[in-house]
Design a protein around this motif. Sequence first.
Motif, PDB file in Angstrom:
ATOM      1  N   GLU B  21       5.876   3.027 -10.507  1.00  0.00           N
ATOM      2  CA  GLU B  21       6.399   3.680  -9.306  1.00  0.00           C
ATOM      3  C   GLU B  21       7.566   2.881  -8.712  1.00  0.00           C
ATOM      4  OE1 GLU B  21       5.944   6.530  -8.180  1.00  0.00           O
ATOM      5  OE2 GLU B  21       6.166   6.584  -6.003  1.00  0.00           O
ATOM      6  N   ASP B  24      10.651   3.166 -10.853  1.00  0.00           N
ATOM      7  CA  ASP B  24      11.262   4.465 -10.636  1.00  0.00           C
ATOM      8  C   ASP B  24      12.085   4.475  -9.340  1.00  0.00           C
ATOM      9  OD1 ASP B  24      11.301   7.033 -11.922  1.00  0.00           O
ATOM     10  OD2 ASP B  24      10.358   7.814 -10.103  1.00  0.00           O
ATOM     11  N   LEU B  25      11.502   3.920  -8.295  1.00  0.00           N
ATOM     12  CA  LEU B  25      12.200   3.882  -7.006  1.00  0.00           C
ATOM     13  C   LEU B  25      13.438   2.996  -7.054  1.00  0.00           C
ATOM     14  CD1 LEU B  25       9.123   3.834  -4.653  1.00  0.00           C
ATOM     15  CD2 LEU B  25      11.047   5.382  -4.405  1.00  0.00           C
ATOM     16  N   MET B  40       6.792   3.956   1.265  1.00  0.00           N
ATOM     17  CA  MET B  40       6.790   5.116   0.365  1.00  0.00           C
ATOM     18  C   MET B  40       5.668   5.081  -0.656  1.00  0.00           C
ATOM     19  SD  MET B  40      10.738   6.037  -0.457  1.00  0.00           S
ATOM     20  CE  MET B  40      11.494   4.445  -0.368  1.00  0.00           C
ATOM     21  N   THR B  41       5.161   3.886  -0.946  1.00  0.00           N
ATOM     22  CA  THR B  41       4.176   3.774  -2.011  1.00  0.00           C
ATOM     23  C   THR B  41       2.773   3.528  -1.495  1.00  0.00           C
ATOM     24  OG1 THR B  41       4.667   1.423  -2.153  1.00  0.00           O
ATOM     25  CG2 THR B  41       5.816   2.868  -3.692  1.00  0.00           C
TER      26      THR B  41
END
Lengths: 405, 181
Positions: B21, B24-25, B40-41
């Motif tokens: 994740e 990806d960010l 966000m995570t």
Amino acid sequence: MSLDGESDREAGDGEEAEESTLTPSQRVQNTPPSGIRRFFELTEEMDDVISLGVGEPDFTAPWNAREAAIASLERGQTSYTANRGMRDLRERIAADAERWDLSYDPDEEVIVTAGASEAIDAAFRALVDPGNVVAVAEPCYVSYEPGVRFAGGETLPVPTRAEDEFELTPAVLQEAGAERADYLIYCYPNNPTGATMSVEELAPVAEFCKEHDVGVLSDEIYADLTYEGEHASIAALPEMRERTVVFNGFSKAYAMTGLRLGYALGPAGAIEAMNRVHQYTMLSAPTTAQYAAVEALDSCADEVAEMRRQYDRRRQFVLSRFDEMGVECFEATGAFYVFPEVPDPWEDAGTFAEALLEAESVAMVPGGAFGAGGNGHLRASYATGLDDLKEAMRRLERFVDEHRD
Amino acid sequence: MSDQSDAASGEGQADTEARAELLDLLCENARYSTEDLARMTGLDADEVEAVVADLESSGVVQGYAAVVDWDRAESVTDAEHVHALVELNVTLDRETGYEDIAERLAQFPEVQALRLVSGDYDFALEVEEESMSRVSRFISEKVAPVPEITQTVTHYVMDTYKEAGHRFEETGDDDRLSVTP
Ligand SMILES: Cc1ncc(COP(=O)(O)O)c(C=O)c1O
């Protein structure tokens, strides 16, 4: 746009608006314009507003789907389709619904419509008799109540509660007197709250509806935008299929709002009745959009997953920010909305929303626009890029801090 | 992956997810702050720091760079940029493999990217320079003379429409209505 008062024409451009001799029907006169409309006008008057008031995706429809629409136009596929929609599309819709343990016959139990909006309207007109009562779980999408009214039915608001995370329970149904309702309409994942309901939570609602012989109109347009666990449909529960119509569409998950394409799934009799309305009022859903939808179902699962991933990050971001500024907000797990409480010292969401717009140019919609159950809350949509969300949260924090005592 | 106990435990799985994740960010925007990544995570800021540090030290993340539209940059800076894609064919012998040739080419600062590819040629080279003449001088004086290189074909980039996932177009206005149901 309208016959008087709200004319689109700029005032003072010379001519006097002519007095209309066409009188709006009693039905229309009894239906006030949506509470959202007023807020829209306020927002439109201002520059540089960051709007968290938008009820549609900020993404563009997947290119593959758009391309298929373009290709269909190039091939000259511009005629009507079958009333219920192209068979290719109905087959795919039925196959897609299997993900939610729903099984429908593409020939008899699926109808393709101009948006879920048309499907909902057709259901009201096909199923509701004058005097019938339709229980409406609130807060909810703004069209249900007027739709029932236009069909000649009566609505019975069923306010859900913040302490139940805005879920439907037998208790709130009972309290509202919903056992006397002929139908119940609700939407999960929910607009405006972002609430979702699991199978376990739907089961007692299903029991209530069976016990009191209430038909269910289940708006599942945000099904694909479920962030914790899997979406569940009440129609998959025992003995619910025969008493439920499910609405869904391509507007939200596929970011295809402007293509106007939705559908309903239900028992043959109900879909046949809806088709009766649909064949006289719409004939068939937009053909170009149907081609786009076929392609969307064939090849756009990755794009849908990517949009969902983006929404989920923003959801967590916004929830964290509300938490940091001490604004109460229940953990929304679906759609693209969160539904915070009006911060202290404000009491009224409308007053707060207007003051925030005025001072910080950030728009959020007062929860009361979505029915009584929404009072004291605000709908914040995160169908907006992260940069804007960050800035909106910064401004909101400043505003909230300034007014805290 | 290689560590079985890691894969078996729930914690290992969570780590794998967090790594994927965050990667990806960071690919999406390497300038997200630690705090925003955490928000966000759902991870703690400390956890984010640790995972990112681990991705960096293990060489998964090799660096961070801006995606620049050099045509636009030219109008606001003095920088001139010419970008070329070069196809290279090579012959190998017992002493020299692809790695050796790559090692030699990659050290030139003019070489922005170097990849071994399948198909009609062997290496795909990206060169960045101030002018076309400097690109061609670099290719003819530095690259072509490498003994194993048998052929070079240079393609100058005329326009860039998309790079590293970013469309180079006028940022589209949001034409949605500002408040809708
Ligand atoms: C809950 C809900 N149902 C239905 C609709 C209408 O969707 P469509 O674009 O398919 O008509 C919306 C759109 O905002 C919605 O929020």
